[in-house]
Design a protein around this motif. Structure first.
Motif, mmCIF file in Angstrom:
data_model
loop_
_atom_site.group_PDB
_atom_site.id
_atom_site.type_symbol
_atom_site.label_atom_id
_atom_site.label_comp_id
_atom_site.label_asym_id
_atom_site.label_seq_id
_atom_site.Cartn_x
_atom_site.Cartn_y
_atom_site.Cartn_z
ATOM 1 N N TYR A 88 0.826 -1.206 0.000
ATOM 2 C CA TYR A 88 0.000 0.000 0.000
ATOM 3 C C TYR A 88 0.866 1.264 0.000
ATOM 4 C CZ TYR A 88 -3.198 3.626 1.638
ATOM 5 O OH TYR A 88 -3.922 4.777 1.765
ATOM 6 N N SER A 89 1.867 1.329 0.879
ATOM 7 C CA SER A 89 2.683 2.543 0.975
ATOM 8 C C SER A 89 3.457 2.786 -0.307
ATOM 9 C CB SER A 89 3.633 2.465 2.176
ATOM 10 O OG SER A 89 4.537 1.378 2.022
ATOM 11 N N GLN A 90 3.940 1.709 -0.942
ATOM 12 C CA GLN A 90 4.660 1.873 -2.197
ATOM 13 C C GLN A 90 3.718 2.317 -3.310
ATOM 14 O OE1 GLN A 90 7.914 1.846 -2.635
ATOM 15 N NE2 GLN A 90 7.614 2.416 -4.783
ATOM 16 N N ALA A 91 2.498 1.778 -3.319
ATOM 17 C CA ALA A 91 1.515 2.185 -4.328
ATOM 18 C C ALA A 91 1.154 3.664 -4.179
ATOM 19 C CB ALA A 91 0.265 1.326 -4.216
ATOM 20 N N GLU A 92 1.069 4.136 -2.942
ATOM 21 C CA GLU A 92 0.784 5.551 -2.717
ATOM 22 C C GLU A 92 1.908 6.425 -3.256
ATOM 23 O OE1 GLU A 92 -2.136 7.174 -1.022
ATOM 24 O OE2 GLU A 92 -2.683 5.306 -2.015
ATOM 25 N N ARG A 93 3.147 5.980 -3.108
ATOM 26 C CA ARG A 93 4.272 6.721 -3.668
ATOM 27 C C ARG A 93 4.223 6.740 -5.200
ATOM 28 N NH1 ARG A 93 6.893 4.465 0.882
ATOM 29 N NH2 ARG A 93 7.995 6.026 2.142
ATOM 30 N N ASP A 94 3.668 5.668 -5.781
ATOM 31 C CA ASP A 94 3.610 5.561 -7.247
ATOM 32 C C ASP A 94 2.432 6.309 -7.852
ATOM 33 O OD1 ASP A 94 5.874 4.047 -7.267
ATOM 34 O OD2 ASP A 94 4.834 2.115 -7.392
ATOM 35 N N GLY A 95 1.610 6.943 -7.008
ATOM 36 C CA GLY A 95 0.502 7.716 -7.568
ATOM 37 C C GLY A 95 -0.867 7.334 -7.062
ATOM 38 N N GLY A 96 -0.944 6.474 -6.057
ATOM 39 C CA GLY A 96 -2.243 6.143 -5.471
ATOM 40 C C GLY A 96 -2.553 4.664 -5.532
ATOM 41 N N SER A 97 -2.983 4.122 -4.388
ATOM 42 C CA SER A 97 -3.272 2.693 -4.328
ATOM 43 C C SER A 97 -4.487 2.321 -5.168
ATOM 44 C CB SER A 97 -3.512 2.265 -2.872
ATOM 45 O OG SER A 97 -4.569 3.019 -2.299
ATOM 46 N N TRP A 98 -5.327 3.312 -5.508
ATOM 47 C CA TRP A 98 -6.498 3.013 -6.336
ATOM 48 C C TRP A 98 -6.098 2.473 -7.705
ATOM 49 C CZ3 TRP A 98 -6.700 5.672 -10.910
ATOM 50 C CH2 TRP A 98 -5.901 6.813 -11.005
ATOM 51 N N ARG A 99 -4.852 2.759 -8.118
ATOM 52 C CA ARG A 99 -4.397 2.276 -9.422
ATOM 53 C C ARG A 99 -4.281 0.748 -9.459
ATOM 54 N NH1 ARG A 99 -1.669 6.308 -12.570
ATOM 55 N NH2 ARG A 99 -1.590 8.311 -11.506
ATOM 56 N N ILE A 100 -4.254 0.121 -8.310
ATOM 57 C CA ILE A 100 -4.147 -1.339 -8.253
ATOM 58 C C ILE A 100 -5.413 -1.998 -8.788
ATOM 59 C CG2 ILE A 100 -4.067 -3.291 -6.634
ATOM 60 C CD1 ILE A 100 -2.170 -1.655 -4.911
ATOM 61 N N MET A 101 -6.575 -1.363 -8.526
ATOM 62 C CA MET A 101 -7.863 -1.974 -8.854
ATOM 63 C C MET A 101 -8.172 -1.836 -10.345
ATOM 64 S SD MET A 101 -8.289 -2.447 -5.606
ATOM 65 C CE MET A 101 -7.897 -1.676 -4.025
ATOM 66 N N LYS A 102 -8.495 -2.937 -10.985
ATOM 67 C CA LYS A 102 -8.845 -2.938 -12.400
ATOM 68 C C LYS A 102 -10.082 -3.803 -12.601
ATOM 69 C CE LYS A 102 -3.975 -2.493 -13.672
ATOM 70 N NZ LYS A 102 -4.056 -1.041 -13.816
ATOM 71 N N PRO A 103 -10.860 -3.539 -13.654
ATOM 72 C CA PRO A 103 -12.046 -4.377 -13.901
ATOM 73 C C PRO A 103 -11.655 -5.754 -14.410
ATOM 74 C CG PRO A 103 -11.756 -2.762 -15.666
ATOM 75 C CD PRO A 103 -10.746 -2.427 -14.611
ATOM 76 N N LEU A 104 -12.529 -6.707 -14.212
ATOM 77 C CA LEU A 104 -12.324 -8.047 -14.763
ATOM 78 C C LEU A 104 -12.330 -7.996 -16.284
ATOM 79 C CD1 LEU A 104 -14.715 -9.957 -12.351
ATOM 80 C CD2 LEU A 104 -12.250 -10.294 -12.480
ATOM 81 N N TYR A 105 -11.532 -8.838 -16.922
ATOM 82 C CA TYR A 105 -11.445 -8.835 -18.377
ATOM 83 C C TYR A 105 -11.680 -10.251 -18.906
ATOM 84 C CZ TYR A 105 -6.718 -10.597 -17.478
ATOM 85 O OH TYR A 105 -5.653 -11.345 -17.045
ATOM 86 N N LEU A 106 -12.038 -10.334 -20.182
ATOM 87 C CA LEU A 106 -12.516 -11.584 -20.773
ATOM 88 C C LEU A 106 -11.541 -12.739 -20.616
ATOM 89 C CD1 LEU A 106 -14.692 -12.996 -22.528
ATOM 90 C CD2 LEU A 106 -13.409 -12.251 -24.532
ATOM 91 N N ASN A 107 -10.247 -12.496 -20.787
ATOM 92 C CA ASN A 107 -9.275 -13.590 -20.776
ATOM 93 C C ASN A 107 -8.762 -13.926 -19.383
ATOM 94 O OD1 ASN A 107 -8.784 -15.063 -23.057
ATOM 95 N ND2 ASN A 107 -6.721 -14.283 -23.383
#
Length: 591
Positions: free
Chosen positions: A349-368
């Protein structure tokens, strides 16, 4: 335990690619690797010009049409990547009239300097091209040329060297700057003319081969054995498969060993755990989807969540999670506890915040995704986790996907990266099998629908002028939001240590994802029935895409189709609200 089922999988005979003159005479054969093929490609021959379609995304084909370049009657050359699966590329090429599809890795997307751990220019990337698994017939899968989801045009993966040979001979309008790749000696043009009346002949000869699927199961029974959390990874790969199947299988086995040891040492899980090694993953997650079809009725109100470990380690810079929004709170808590594999002393979490926000981790499900069918087909909250690099892992779906290369990409940190991901999954699973109340964010879909409501409001005047009112959708959204908030408040103020109370609320929580499967479309014709994550005319994405035509291309806006889309989505949303309320009759009273 084992689950067997006989299936037919479309395998490959050697394909061919020739340059022919205006009379159809062959004057050059382009060398191909006989092991390069796309599972489920249509069998046949096609001769035509060549159109370059960038990544083969919908917007790419739209742009081609806008400049007067049509794919119809030609072979379509597309690049690997762009957020579009091979299946979607081929389907869009077919939908736009293309006679065949050629897909290659461009050095701009997958570095091809072998000295820098790149993909060499003579290696193709292989992937299946079916959008869904065909129907079950008498306990087998029968694949025919007209099976839903199978392409009707031949498709073939080609190397960068072959792509450069074809694209360097094209003439036609120039590409936009963003479409330019890094193929040597290629002046980026769109085609379809191929110089001096020449054409390209593609021949793909595939064979349907019966095989026996072998899914392997192991379980740990909880105090409430009829509710379980599932962890799975595919076991097969077209090549060596270090990333494709090896790492996920290793993490799955280690998690199974760890939880088994905990149980032997006295841990008593409230809910059961199911560990699964899936077969036929490289043929479109056939093993998992086939099992889901058989046990779909049993999964309802029994499967709490699914975690896919496929392709779990492609680097160690960033974590990404393709997930149902119901699992977001679980993930947020876990990344605050697990150490980042590349940054000692820092959490993910702390590293993700340094990279621009932990919200960037979450992505929608994809077909493959290995998790996709669980949510879009079965209505089970699902997540697929992955560590990646800033630079794409170039060897996926190639004969070069080996453990030594993966170790070199990671600088020898494969073990520590795998451990971080296993700990992350373990933290989430532990809460799901232990907590009195399932820690799922039941209010999450209210925000998703609120975004649609805002878009409808922007077009309200135009819709009203056409006699279309979104009022029922606004009402259904309000009902769902109130139902979710009311249920959450009731949970917060209840005695959750009482087993009957906890089970009552957990049953309500487990209905949320399932009731977003539309009951108004055929499961046979439209298997991915989820209105948020699914595919088809009934989905939120289809509705919003159609809505944008009001401003981008009003002539293509179809009022009757839009009314039907709006009704299908509204009815499903209202049904989910009623189920959450425990009110099965209000839908019939309101509509």
């Amino acid at each position: 335990d084992y689950y067997f089922n006989a299936v037919e999988i479309r395998r490959s005979f050697p394909s061919s690619l020739h340059l022919v003159d205006s009379a159809g005479r062959v004057f050059e054969q382009i060398p191909l690797n006989p092991s390069d093929y796309c599972p489920y490609s249509a069998t046949g021959n096609y001769t035509g010009g060549v159109v370059y379609a960038h990544y083969g995304r919908p917007e790419d084909f739209n742009w081609l049409r806008s400049v007067g370049v049509l794919a119809a009657g030609h072979l379509v050359v597309m690049r690997v990547g762009g957020g579009v699966s091979f299946a979607e590329k081929v389907w869009l090429a077919e939908r736009n009239g293309g006679g065949g599809a050629l897909i290659y890795p461009d050095p701009a997307d997958l570095p091809q300097d072998p000295r820098r751990l790149g993909l060499n220019a003579h290696t193709a990337v292989s992937e299946h091209v079916t959008e869904r698994k065909p129907e079950r017939l008498l306990n087998t899968l029968e694949l025919t040329s007209d099976s839903p989801g199978l392409p009707l045009i031949p498709a073939l993966p080609i190397t960068a060297t072959v792509a450069a040979k074809l694209l360097s001979q094209l003439s036609g309008p120039p590409c936009p700057p963003s479409w330019r790749g890094r193929l040597p000696y290629v002046r980026c043009v769109l085609g379809p003319d191929f110089g001096s009346g020449r054409r390209v002949r593609l021949s793909v000869q595939n064979l349907m081969t019966p095989v026996l699927l072998n899914n392997i199961f192991s379980s740990l029974e909880g105090r409430e054995p009829d509710q379980y959390v599932i962890l799975g990874a595919q076991r097969d790969s077209l090549g060596p498969g270090a990333v494709k199947s090896g790492v996920g299988t290793a993490i799955l086995l280690e998690l199974a060993r760890t939880f088994s040891t905990m149980v032997k040492n006295g841990f008593s899980p409230r809910r059961s755990l199911l560990f699964v090694s899936w077969d036929a993953g490289d043929f479109g997650n056939v093993g998992a989807t086939e099992w889901l079809e058989v046990y779909l009725s049993m999964l309802h109100l029994k499967a709490v969540a699914y975690f896919s470990l496929d392709q779990a380690i492609m680097g160690d810079d960033h974590l990404s999670a393709s997930t149902s929004p119901l699992l977001v709170d679980l993930l947020d808590a876990a990344i605050r506890q697990v150490e980042h594999p590349k940054h000692a002393g820092q959490t993910i979490y702390s590293q993700a915040e340094r990279d621009g926000g932990s919200w960037r981790i979450m992505k929608p499900l994809y077909l493959n995704s290995g998790a996709y069918s669980f949510t879009a087909f079965a209505g089970v909250p699902a997540m697929e986790l992955r560590f990646t690099e800033d630079r794409a892992y170039p060897f996926l779906n190639t004969p070069l996907d080996t453990v030594p290369r993966l170790q070199e990409v990671l600088g020898g940190r494969l073990g520590v990266t795998g451990r971080s991901l296993a700990e992350l999954v373990g933290e989430m699973v532990l809460r799901l099998v232990h907590d009195h109340i399932l820690p799922l964010r039941i209010t999450s879909y209210a925000q998703t629908v609120l975004q649609l409501s805002a878009q409808l409001n922007k077009h309200s005047a135009e819709l009203q002028s056409r006699g279309v009112s979104p009022q029922w959708l606004f009402s259904a959204r309000g009902d769902y939001s109130r139902a979710a908030e009311t249920l959450q408040r009731a949970i917060d103020y209840s005695d959750l240590h009482d087993p009957n109370t906890a089970r009552f609320y957990n049953t309500r929580i487990m209905k949320v994802e399932y009731y977003f499967l539309s009951q108004y479309v055929s499961a046979m014709e439209t298997p991915f029935r989820h209105v948020i994550h699914g595919r088809g005319n009934h989905t939120l994405s289809a509705l919003t895409e159609h809505l944008t035509l009001l401003t981008s291309d009003p002539g293509r806006f179809d009022e009757n189709r839009f009314r039907r889309q709006l009704a299908l989505f509204t009815w499903t949303l209202q049904g989910a609200a009623n189920a959450l309320n425990g009110d099965v009759w209000s839908m019939f009273n309101r509509f």
